[in-house]
Design an enzyme around this catalytic site. Structure first.
Site, short mmCIF file in Angstrom:
data_model
loop_
_atom_site.label_atom_id
_atom_site.label_comp_id
_atom_site.label_asym_id
_atom_site.label_seq_id
_atom_site.Cartn_x
_atom_site.Cartn_y
_atom_site.Cartn_z
N VAL A 1 1.27 5.87 4.72
CA VAL A 1 -0.03 5.45 4.37
C VAL A 1 -0.26 5.21 2.97
O VAL A 1 -1.42 4.66 2.10
CB VAL A 1 -1.44 6.24 4.81
N ALA A 2 0.90 5.10 2.27
CA ALA A 2 1.01 4.95 0.70
C ALA A 2 1.12 3.44 0.33
O ALA A 2 0.26 2.64 0.42
CB ALA A 2 2.12 5.85 0.28
N ARG A 3 2.28 2.89 0.07
CA ARG A 3 2.52 1.74 -0.22
C ARG A 3 3.90 1.48 0.32
O ARG A 3 4.75 2.29 0.33
CB ARG A 3 2.60 1.39 -1.74
N ASP B 1 1.70 2.15 8.18
CA ASP B 1 0.57 1.36 7.72
C ASP B 1 0.80 0.23 6.57
O ASP B 1 0.27 -0.93 6.77
CB ASP B 1 -0.51 2.26 7.08
N GLU C 1 5.41 -7.33 2.53
CA GLU C 1 3.83 -7.36 3.14
C GLU C 1 3.20 -8.32 2.79
O GLU C 1 3.09 -8.85 1.67
CB GLU C 1 2.96 -5.92 2.66
N HIS D 1 -1.72 -2.37 7.43
CA HIS D 1 -2.36 -2.01 5.96
C HIS D 1 -3.86 -2.08 6.43
O HIS D 1 -4.82 -2.80 5.77
CB HIS D 1 -2.01 -2.94 4.95
N1 LIG Z 1 -2.99 2.76 3.42
C1 LIG Z 1 -4.25 2.42 2.80
O1 LIG Z 1 -4.99 1.57 3.28
C2 LIG Z 1 -4.29 2.87 1.38
C3 LIG Z 1 -3.49 3.37 0.66
N2 LIG Z 1 -3.77 4.08 -0.38
C4 LIG Z 1 -2.64 4.60 -1.46
O2 LIG Z 1 -2.71 5.88 -1.37
C5 LIG Z 1 -1.98 6.21 -2.82
C6 LIG Z 1 -2.59 7.81 -2.93
O3 LIG Z 1 -4.04 7.61 -3.18
P1 LIG Z 1 -4.99 9.01 -3.82
O4 LIG Z 1 -4.78 10.18 -2.78
O5 LIG Z 1 -6.38 8.47 -3.88
O6 LIG Z 1 -4.07 9.14 -4.83
P2 LIG Z 1 -4.25 10.85 -5.84
O7 LIG Z 1 -3.82 10.37 -7.53
O8 LIG Z 1 -5.44 11.18 -5.64
O9 LIG Z 1 -3.09 11.18 -5.09
C7 LIG Z 1 -1.57 11.02 -5.33
C8 LIG Z 1 -0.78 12.27 -5.29
O10 LIG Z 1 0.53 11.81 -5.49
C9 LIG Z 1 1.15 12.98 -6.10
N3 LIG Z 1 2.47 12.19 -6.62
C10 LIG Z 1 2.49 11.24 -7.66
N4 LIG Z 1 3.71 11.03 -7.85
C11 LIG Z 1 4.50 11.69 -6.97
C12 LIG Z 1 5.77 12.03 -6.94
N5 LIG Z 1 6.95 11.26 -7.48
N6 LIG Z 1 6.31 12.79 -5.93
C13 LIG Z 1 5.46 13.64 -5.09
N7 LIG Z 1 4.14 13.52 -5.35
C14 LIG Z 1 3.67 12.40 -6.08
C15 LIG Z 1 0.31 13.33 -7.19
O11 LIG Z 1 0.63 14.33 -7.84
C16 LIG Z 1 -0.87 13.36 -6.48
O12 LIG Z 1 -1.26 14.52 -5.79
C17 LIG Z 1 -3.05 5.02 -3.61
O13 LIG Z 1 -2.23 5.13 -4.82
C18 LIG Z 1 -2.69 3.88 -2.59
O14 LIG Z 1 -1.45 3.27 -3.09
C19 LIG Z 1 -4.91 4.14 -0.61
C20 LIG Z 1 -5.95 3.76 0.06
C21 LIG Z 1 -5.73 3.29 1.24
O1 LIG Z 2 -7.31 1.38 -1.73
C1 LIG Z 2 -6.37 1.27 -1.49
O2 LIG Z 2 -5.14 1.36 -2.46
C2 LIG Z 2 -5.83 0.53 -0.27
O3 LIG Z 2 -4.82 0.38 0.07
C3 LIG Z 2 -6.88 -0.12 0.41
O4 LIG Z 2 -6.37 -0.34 2.00
P1 LIG Z 2 -7.22 -1.41 2.79
O5 LIG Z 2 -6.86 -2.81 2.50
O6 LIG Z 2 -8.59 -1.04 2.67
O7 LIG Z 2 -6.40 -1.05 4.13
#
Ligand SMILES: NC(=O)C1=CN([C@@H]2O[C@H](COP(=O)(O)OP(=O)(O)OC[C@H]3O[C@@H](n4cnc5c(N)ncnc54)[C@H](O)[C@@H]3O)[C@@H](O)[C@H]2O)C=CC1
Ligand SMILES: O=C(O)C(=O)COP(=O)(O)O
Length: 304
Positions: free
Chosen positions: A218-220, A243, A248, A267
């Site tokens: 669910v990351a990237r 996801d 993409e 996504h």
């Molecule tokens: N699927 C989706 O729709 C969504 C995806 N995302 C993705 O999720 C990511 C994370 O979001 P948050 O939890 O808000 O970020 P956050 O910054 O709160 O948490 C990220 C975590 O990853 C860890 N991290 C960073 N580099 C690392 C590495 N090399 N190895 C292990 N851990 C590492 C950090 O220490 C931190 O604990 C976003 O940057 C975004 O790309 C976010 C929202 C929705």
């Molecule tokens: O907040 C992020 O980074 C997202 O990936 C948003 O995701 P969405 O397009 O809402 O599924």
């Protein structure tokens, strides 16, 4: 102070604006407002698929703050000049994205895709399933979303292992991955996309995962090397619930669509009704902080 927001009727939606704030609406459709040289605080529309809404940032000569409505910021950061503060939407999508991570895990481990196929064929097919109880779930990227995933896993009677960039109490550092991966039945990726995490899930990472384990992303998309994952899926050794993918969107002829044991949710992680009220709260809070000269939250520093 000129502010660009992606919401119509901002005064009503935000319940009033701080003194001195003048809003122009830019929702990504049509030409940008004429005040491009005056805009100081910019909230780009909520999209990951319209590059023009972040590519215009360097043209904003009075810009001080970019407030994103996405947690991911890697796509915008290259366009943000030195001296302009970039803030992300950390927290805004935690509920929706963690909910989807659980949905994907449960769907795969309880065989939902097979039920749908059997139902479409009108066939009653009994199957024995893995289930989630008593399994070990490794959360790679134990940040805001990672913690929300763990919170939602609580009633499922699983063991949770946590990895973040640096170790802290109860959370292992990145370097512990090789020893933790073979213990996990489910590996969930919730890291940001950075130079360090791009391609992190490669052939070696996947090879350390248990036979039959499930990878949930669910990351990237580019955190995973797609070809390496395709090889593991084709051999039937691993399962995946994605996801996000690389590329993409996935083109119609991409082999990932037809790989065995993969579920793709396109996504939609953050895309539920929960995002709107949380987005409004974030914009309101940041505008009030900025207008009052207080520190902003969710500032992206040089750490990544
Ligand atoms: N699927 C989706 O729709 C969504 C995806 N995302 C993705 O999720 C990511 C994370 O979001 P948050 O939890 O808000 O970020 P956050 O910054 O709160 O948490 C990220 C975590 O990853 C860890 N991290 C960073 N580099 C690392 C590495 N090399 N190895 C292990 N851990 C590492 C950090 O220490 C931190 O604990 C976003 O940057 C975004 O790309 C976010 C929202 C929705
Ligand atoms: O907040 C992020 O980074 C997202 O990936 C948003 O995701 P969405 O397009 O809402 O599924």
């Amino acid at each position: 102070m000129k502010v660009w927001l992606p919401i119509h009727n901002p005064e009503q939606v935000l319940g009033g604006l701080p003194e001195g704030v003048e809003v122009d609406v830019y929702d990504g459709s049509g030409d940008p407002p004429a005040s491009i040289d005056e805009v100081e605080f910019y909230v780009p529309p909520y999209t990951l698929a319209q590059p023009e809404v972040w590519e215009i940032i360097p043209r904003m000569r009075s810009l001080k703050v970019v407030q994103l409505l996405t947690a991911g910021f890697e796509h915008v950061r290259p366009y943000v000049p030195q001296g302009v503060t970039l803030c992300n939407a950390r927290g805004l999508h935690d509920t929706a994205t963690s909910e989807l991570a659980l949905t994907l895990m449960l769907a795969v481990l309880r065989g939902v895709p097979d039920f749908v196929r059997a139902q479409d064929a009108g066939e009653w097919r009994f199957s024995f399933q893995s289930g989630l109880a008593d399994k070990t779930v490794l959360i790679v990227g134990y940040g805001s979303i990672g913690a929300a995933i763990e919170q939602r896993l609580q009633p499922f009677e699983v063991e949770v292992l946590r990895v973040a960039r640096s170790p802290r109490d109860g959370v292992a550092g990145y370097e512990s991955l090789p020893e933790l991966l073979p213990r996990a039945d489910v590996v969930v990726l919730a890291v940001p996309l950075t130079e360090e995490t791009r391609g992190m899930v490669d052939e070696k990472f996947l090879a350390r995962m248990k036979d039959g384990a499930l990878l949930v992303n669910v990351a990237r998309g580019p955190v995973v090397v797609t070809d390496a994952l395709l090889t593991e899926l084709a051999s039937g050794r691993l399962r995946a619930a994605l996801d996000v993918t690389d590329p993409e969107p996935l083109p119609p002829d991409h082999p990932l669509w037809r790989a065995p044991n993969v579920l793709i949710s396109m996504h939609t992680g953050g895309a539920t009704a929960a995002a709107f009220p949380r987005g409004v709260r974030l914009i309101r809070e940041q505008l009030h902080r900025y207008a009052a000269g207080q520190p902003l939250i969710n500032v992206i520093t040089g750490e990544y």
